[in-house]
Motif scaffolding. Structure first.
Motif, PDB file in Angstrom:
ATOM      1  N   ASP A 130      -1.911   4.583   8.707  1.00  0.00           N
ATOM      2  CA  ASP A 130      -2.828   5.729   8.743  1.00  0.00           C
ATOM      3  C   ASP A 130      -3.580   5.704  10.071  1.00  0.00           C
ATOM      4  O   ASP A 130      -4.070   4.654  10.492  1.00  0.00           O
ATOM      5  N   ASP A 131      -3.634   6.891  10.719  1.00  0.00           N
ATOM      6  CA  ASP A 131      -4.198   6.955  12.067  1.00  0.00           C
ATOM      7  C   ASP A 131      -5.689   6.653  12.140  1.00  0.00           C
ATOM      8  O   ASP A 131      -6.186   6.173  13.145  1.00  0.00           O
ATOM      9  N   ASP A 132      -6.377   6.988  11.056  1.00  0.00           N
ATOM     10  CA  ASP A 132      -7.839   6.962  11.156  1.00  0.00           C
ATOM     11  C   ASP A 132      -8.452   5.618  10.765  1.00  0.00           C
ATOM     12  O   ASP A 132      -9.639   5.537  10.483  1.00  0.00           O
ATOM     13  N   ILE A 133      -7.667   4.563  10.746  1.00  0.00           N
ATOM     14  CA  ILE A 133      -8.269   3.277  10.356  1.00  0.00           C
ATOM     15  C   ILE A 133      -8.911   2.599  11.569  1.00  0.00           C
ATOM     16  O   ILE A 133      -8.224   2.178  12.507  1.00  0.00           O
ATOM     17  N   VAL A 134     -10.228   2.550  11.528  1.00  0.00           N
ATOM     18  CA  VAL A 134     -10.947   1.858  12.607  1.00  0.00           C
ATOM     19  C   VAL A 134     -11.743   0.724  11.957  1.00  0.00           C
ATOM     20  O   VAL A 134     -12.509   0.948  11.023  1.00  0.00           O
ATOM     21  N   LEU A 135     -11.509  -0.479  12.429  1.00  0.00           N
ATOM     22  CA  LEU A 135     -12.193  -1.635  11.838  1.00  0.00           C
ATOM     23  C   LEU A 135     -13.254  -2.147  12.796  1.00  0.00           C
ATOM     24  O   LEU A 135     -13.055  -2.138  14.007  1.00  0.00           O
ATOM     25  N   LYS A 136     -14.347  -2.582  12.225  1.00  0.00           N
ATOM     26  CA  LYS A 136     -15.340  -3.295  13.052  1.00  0.00           C
ATOM     27  C   LYS A 136     -14.939  -4.755  12.986  1.00  0.00           C
ATOM     28  O   LYS A 136     -15.198  -5.432  11.990  1.00  0.00           O
TER      29      LYS A 136
ATOM     30  N   TYR B 118      -2.957   1.073   5.124  1.00  0.00           N
ATOM     31  CA  TYR B 118      -3.661   2.209   4.509  1.00  0.00           C
ATOM     32  C   TYR B 118      -5.020   1.731   4.013  1.00  0.00           C
ATOM     33  O   TYR B 118      -5.304   0.527   3.980  1.00  0.00           O
ATOM     34  N   LYS B 119      -5.850   2.742   3.630  1.00  0.00           N
ATOM     35  CA  LYS B 119      -7.174   2.393   3.095  1.00  0.00           C
ATOM     36  C   LYS B 119      -7.115   2.426   1.582  1.00  0.00           C
ATOM     37  O   LYS B 119      -6.473   3.306   1.007  1.00  0.00           O
ATOM     38  N   LYS B 120      -7.763   1.492   0.955  1.00  0.00           N
ATOM     39  CA  LYS B 120      -7.818   1.488  -0.509  1.00  0.00           C
ATOM     40  C   LYS B 120      -9.114   0.815  -0.953  1.00  0.00           C
ATOM     41  O   LYS B 120      -9.394  -0.311  -0.508  1.00  0.00           O
ATOM     42  N   GLU B 121      -9.835   1.493  -1.786  1.00  0.00           N
ATOM     43  CA  GLU B 121     -11.076   0.957  -2.367  1.00  0.00           C
ATOM     44  C   GLU B 121     -11.984   0.307  -1.322  1.00  0.00           C
ATOM     45  O   GLU B 121     -12.407  -0.844  -1.468  1.00  0.00           O
ATOM     46  N   GLY B 122     -12.226   1.051  -0.243  1.00  0.00           N
ATOM     47  CA  GLY B 122     -13.156   0.568   0.783  1.00  0.00           C
ATOM     48  C   GLY B 122     -12.605  -0.561   1.633  1.00  0.00           C
ATOM     49  O   GLY B 122     -13.326  -1.175   2.406  1.00  0.00           O
ATOM     50  N   LYS B 123     -11.315  -0.858   1.482  1.00  0.00           N
ATOM     51  CA  LYS B 123     -10.713  -1.931   2.297  1.00  0.00           C
ATOM     52  C   LYS B 123      -9.545  -1.357   3.075  1.00  0.00           C
ATOM     53  O   LYS B 123      -9.007  -0.301   2.733  1.00  0.00           O
ATOM     54  N   CYS B 124      -9.134  -2.101   4.088  1.00  0.00           N
ATOM     55  CA  CYS B 124      -7.909  -1.726   4.779  1.00  0.00           C
ATOM     56  C   CYS B 124      -6.840  -2.712   4.307  1.00  0.00           C
ATOM     57  O   CYS B 124      -7.069  -3.926   4.280  1.00  0.00           O
ATOM     58  N   VAL B 125      -5.710  -2.169   3.876  1.00  0.00           N
ATOM     59  CA  VAL B 125      -4.641  -3.039   3.368  1.00  0.00           C
ATOM     60  C   VAL B 125      -3.447  -2.946   4.318  1.00  0.00           C
ATOM     61  O   VAL B 125      -2.997  -1.849   4.646  1.00  0.00           O
ATOM     62  N   VAL B 126      -2.976  -4.097   4.781  1.00  0.00           N
ATOM     63  CA  VAL B 126      -1.782  -4.113   5.640  1.00  0.00           C
ATOM     64  C   VAL B 126      -0.724  -4.968   4.951  1.00  0.00           C
ATOM     65  O   VAL B 126      -1.007  -6.113   4.573  1.00  0.00           O
ATOM     66  N   THR B 127       0.482  -4.396   4.765  1.00  0.00           N
ATOM     67  CA  THR B 127       1.557  -5.221   4.190  1.00  0.00           C
ATOM     68  C   THR B 127       2.673  -5.376   5.216  1.00  0.00           C
ATOM     69  O   THR B 127       2.993  -4.440   5.949  1.00  0.00           O
ATOM     70  N   ILE B 128       3.215  -6.568   5.250  1.00  0.00           N
ATOM     71  CA  ILE B 128       4.352  -6.857   6.139  1.00  0.00           C
ATOM     72  C   ILE B 128       5.466  -7.375   5.234  1.00  0.00           C
ATOM     73  O   ILE B 128       5.354  -8.477   4.675  1.00  0.00           O
ATOM     74  N   ALA B 129       6.482  -6.536   5.057  1.00  0.00           N
ATOM     75  CA  ALA B 129       7.560  -6.884   4.119  1.00  0.00           C
ATOM     76  C   ALA B 129       8.845  -7.126   4.895  1.00  0.00           C
ATOM     77  O   ALA B 129       9.125  -6.432   5.877  1.00  0.00           O
TER      78      ALA B 129
ATOM     79  N   GLN C  26      10.601 -13.241  -3.189  1.00  0.00           N
ATOM     80  CA  GLN C  26      11.744 -13.533  -4.066  1.00  0.00           C
ATOM     81  C   GLN C  26      12.791 -14.238  -3.229  1.00  0.00           C
ATOM     82  O   GLN C  26      13.188 -13.715  -2.170  1.00  0.00           O
ATOM     83  N   LEU C  27      13.200 -15.404  -3.702  1.00  0.00           N
ATOM     84  CA  LEU C  27      14.156 -16.200  -2.938  1.00  0.00           C
ATOM     85  C   LEU C  27      15.430 -15.378  -2.691  1.00  0.00           C
ATOM     86  O   LEU C  27      15.984 -14.776  -3.608  1.00  0.00           O
ATOM     87  N   GLY C  28      15.824 -15.337  -1.432  1.00  0.00           N
ATOM     88  CA  GLY C  28      17.057 -14.628  -1.084  1.00  0.00           C
ATOM     89  C   GLY C  28      16.875 -13.128  -0.930  1.00  0.00           C
ATOM     90  O   GLY C  28      17.794 -12.445  -0.456  1.00  0.00           O
ATOM     91  N   LYS C  29      15.739 -12.603  -1.331  1.00  0.00           N
ATOM     92  CA  LYS C  29      15.548 -11.138  -1.248  1.00  0.00           C
ATOM     93  C   LYS C  29      14.531 -10.752  -0.169  1.00  0.00           C
ATOM     94  O   LYS C  29      14.668  -9.732   0.488  1.00  0.00           O
ATOM     95  N   GLY C  30      13.483 -11.541  -0.024  1.00  0.00           N
ATOM     96  CA  GLY C  30      12.488 -11.192   0.993  1.00  0.00           C
ATOM     97  C   GLY C  30      11.074 -11.507   0.557  1.00  0.00           C
ATOM     98  O   GLY C  30      10.838 -11.980  -0.561  1.00  0.00           O
ATOM     99  N   SER C  31      10.137 -11.250   1.471  1.00  0.00           N
ATOM    100  CA  SER C  31       8.729 -11.597   1.223  1.00  0.00           C
ATOM    101  C   SER C  31       7.836 -10.432   1.626  1.00  0.00           C
ATOM    102  O   SER C  31       8.172  -9.653   2.519  1.00  0.00           O
ATOM    103  N   ILE C  32       6.688 -10.351   0.954  1.00  0.00           N
ATOM    104  CA  ILE C  32       5.671  -9.369   1.349  1.00  0.00           C
ATOM    105  C   ILE C  32       4.349 -10.110   1.530  1.00  0.00           C
ATOM    106  O   ILE C  32       3.848 -10.735   0.589  1.00  0.00           O
ATOM    107  N   PHE C  33       3.812 -10.048   2.723  1.00  0.00           N
ATOM    108  CA  PHE C  33       2.481 -10.609   2.973  1.00  0.00           C
ATOM    109  C   PHE C  33       1.484  -9.448   2.992  1.00  0.00           C
ATOM    110  O   PHE C  33       1.713  -8.437   3.672  1.00  0.00           O
ATOM    111  N   THR C  34       0.412  -9.564   2.214  1.00  0.00           N
ATOM    112  CA  THR C  34      -0.596  -8.500   2.152  1.00  0.00           C
ATOM    113  C   THR C  34      -1.927  -9.019   2.676  1.00  0.00           C
ATOM    114  O   THR C  34      -2.439 -10.026   2.179  1.00  0.00           O
ATOM    115  N   VAL C  35      -2.447  -8.319   3.682  1.00  0.00           N
ATOM    116  CA  VAL C  35      -3.750  -8.696   4.250  1.00  0.00           C
ATOM    117  C   VAL C  35      -4.751  -7.605   3.894  1.00  0.00           C
ATOM    118  O   VAL C  35      -4.473  -6.419   4.093  1.00  0.00           O
ATOM    119  N   ARG C  36      -5.875  -7.989   3.326  1.00  0.00           N
ATOM    120  CA  ARG C  36      -6.952  -7.023   3.043  1.00  0.00           C
ATOM    121  C   ARG C  36      -8.141  -7.342   3.932  1.00  0.00           C
ATOM    122  O   ARG C  36      -8.594  -8.482   3.974  1.00  0.00           O
TER     123      ARG C  36
END
Ligand SMILES: Nc1ncnc2c1ncn2[C@@H]1O[C@H](COP(=O)(O)OP(=O)(O)OP(=O)(O)O)[C@@H](O)[C@H]1O
Ligand SMILES: [Mg+2]
Length: 352
Positions: free
Chosen positions: A106-112, A143-154, A209-219
């Protein structure tokens, strides 16, 4: 660990390593004319392991530095531009492995936040995603969710066994098992990432999941001010051979300061240089040196000269007053002392 001590360790470890690496490189450049193929191979192993050691030292220093409280530089940071720049940096590595990149931010995510630390977090996570993925794609969304910024790297990589998922963030975990020689690294990247995320007021988790991939989520917090690292407690060095006196000093000061104790004058001198305490409490009658000799050596040494020294002694200060003042100590406290006066005096010298 004291910052100056950390920098000297870093310097002491890196200088000899630097000579090893540089001279190995010089020899390798001349290898074809001077060495047999077997000798060249040995030298390549020396050089490769030297590089590994250097990476390990750098990562360990980074961990210690974060733990000892780094200063954050907080500005308004556009997340999309950070993620684009990191992906651009890794474009070559992805192309080399034939990996597809999908990214939506999302373009409008600005973090302090601290921009340099944010780069470090995503560089490590994207580096891992590429390293542990042989085919398929890497998908980044923010994206933004519940007042946080969520970044996933899958990624669609080798995945992580569930029993390793809990320990990935605590150092030296290599979950790739028998494949670990295929995937070089110190195993400290995610530890550094999780410490940095916490420093920025956020959290990180992994699903895999072994052999399928990983998702790291940063809030990360959007608006919330970053909780700055707690001011590190300062260290006081107590040089005293009477265990009861040390118990008293600890009882009075250990809530305010870290107390490092020694019974010997010689050891006290060495410790003072190494740990650079904020103040030294010194007894006069020590088994190996007289307290005033200790003061003299502390004040003659450019590395310890600036550290305030308070003599705490039961001997009659009246008689030794002249010698004490001449020794160059900064203050003295006669035992038995009034508790409040003692604490105030120590606080005064620690603040200076
Ligand atoms: N995206 C991923 N897919 C599969 N395994 C991963 C992934 N990210 C991390 N891991 C596993 O977690 C371990 C720890 O990762 P970490 O980044 O801390 O160390 P590393 O990449 O091995 O070394 P470095 O310190 O150079 O980053 C890795 O060795 C790997 O086994
Ligand atoms: Mg890594």
């Amino acid at each position: 660990m004291n910052k100056e001590f950390l920098h000297s360790i870093s310097h002491e470890l890196k200088s000899p390593l630097n000579s090893i690496l540089t001279l190995s490189k010089v020899l390798l450049m001349q290898a074809d004319s001077r060495l047999t193929s077997e000798e060249k191979e040995y030298l390549q192993i020396v050089e490769r392991n030297g590089q590994k050691l250097l990476a390990l030292i750098n990562d360990l220093i980074e961990v210690f530095e974060i733990d000892s409280g780094i200063q954050l530089s907080v500005t308004d940071v556009a997340l999309a531009s950070v993620l684009h720049n990191v992906c651009e940096r890794y474009e070559g590595a992805m192309r080399k492995k034939g990996l597809q990149l999908h990214m939506h931010c999302d373009d409008d995510i600005v973090l302090k936040t601290d921009e340099a630390r944010l780069y470090q977090i995503f560089e490590n996570l994207i580096d891992n995603a590429i390293k542990f993925t042989e085919e398929g794609s890497i998908t980044i969304s923010a994206y933004k969710k519940e007042g946080k910024c969520v970044v996933t790297i899958a990624d669609t990589g080798i995945g992580i066994r569930s029993e390793y998922c809990d320990t990935l963030f605590t150092g030296f975990t290599k979950a790739s098992g028998s494949l670990s020689s295929k995937y070089p690294g110190t195993g400290l990247g995610l530890t550094i990432v999780s410490k940095l995320v916490a420093l920025l007021g956020g959290s990180i988790e992994v699903e895999s999941q072994l052999g399928k991939g990983s998702i790291f989520t940063v809030r990360l917090p959007l608006q919330k001010e970053i909780t700055m690292p707690q001011q590190q407690r300062k260290t006081i060095l107590v040089i005293d051979d009477d265990p009861d006196s040390i118990v008293v000093v600890k009882a009075l000061l250990s809530k305010l300061y870290y107390i490092v104790e020694t019974h010997s004058g010689q050891e006290g001198l060495a410790l003072a240089g190494d740990i650079q305490p904020a103040c030294i409490l010194l007894d006069l009658s020590l088994p190996d040196l007289h307290g005033l000799q200790v003061v003299k050596q502390l004040k003659d040494n450019p590395q310890t000269r600036h550290i305030p020294v308070i003599i705490v002694s039961a001997s009659s200060l009246k008689h030794e007053r002249g010698a004490i003042i001449a020794s160059g100590c900064d203050d003295f406290i006669q035992k038995p002392f009034a508790v409040e006066e003692f604490v105030l005096k120590v606080q005064k010298w620690v603040r200076q």
